[in-house]
Write an enzyme that holds these catalytic residues in place. Structure first.
Site, short mmCIF file in Angstrom:
data_model
loop_
_atom_site.label_atom_id
_atom_site.label_comp_id
_atom_site.label_asym_id
_atom_site.label_seq_id
_atom_site.Cartn_x
_atom_site.Cartn_y
_atom_site.Cartn_z
N CYS A 33 0.83 -1.21 0.00
CA CYS A 33 0.00 0.00 0.00
C CYS A 33 0.87 1.26 0.00
CB CYS A 33 -0.91 -0.04 1.23
SG CYS A 33 -1.77 1.50 1.59
N CYS A 36 0.01 3.86 2.68
CA CYS A 36 0.42 3.33 3.99
C CYS A 36 1.89 3.62 4.25
CB CYS A 36 0.20 1.82 4.07
SG CYS A 36 -1.52 1.30 3.89
#
Length: 107
Positions: A33, A36
């Site tokens: 991600c 993230c």
């Protein structure tokens, strides 16, 4: 990597988050991600600055039980717990000042 951010597994969630004596910021994330990875260093900085909050990361690819239990459908998905209950949720990356305000306004 900060030693103030605890990387936990599902088996530790109840003890580290639900039974914590102080508010807990939980970041549900994954290695793949991009957003993230952008938020990760911010969370580590906040963990150094905010002694009154426990910071926890849960890799959803390895630990799916609590991600499913709390309806984590997109990441980063950050939940703030107090006394074992969710008090608020932030989905998506935020700059440091906004993420800090999110935590302070909810604890």
């Amino acid at each position: 990597m900060s030693d103030k951010v605890l990387h936990i597994e599902d088996s530790q969630f109840e003890q580290e988050v639900l039974n914590s004596d102080k508010p807990v910021f939980v970041d549900f994330w994954a290695q793949w991600c991009g957003p993230c990875k952008m938020v990760g260093p911010i969370i580590e900085e906040l963990a150094e600055e905010m002694e009154n909050v426990k910071f926890v990361k849960v890799d959803i690819d390895q630990n799916q039980e609590y991600a499913a239990k709390f309806g984590v459908m997109s990441i980063p998905n950050m939940l703030l717990f107090k006394d074992g209950n969710i008090v608020n949720r932030q989905i998506g990356a935020l700059p440091k000042n906004e993420l800090k305000a999110f935590i302070e306004n909810n604890i």
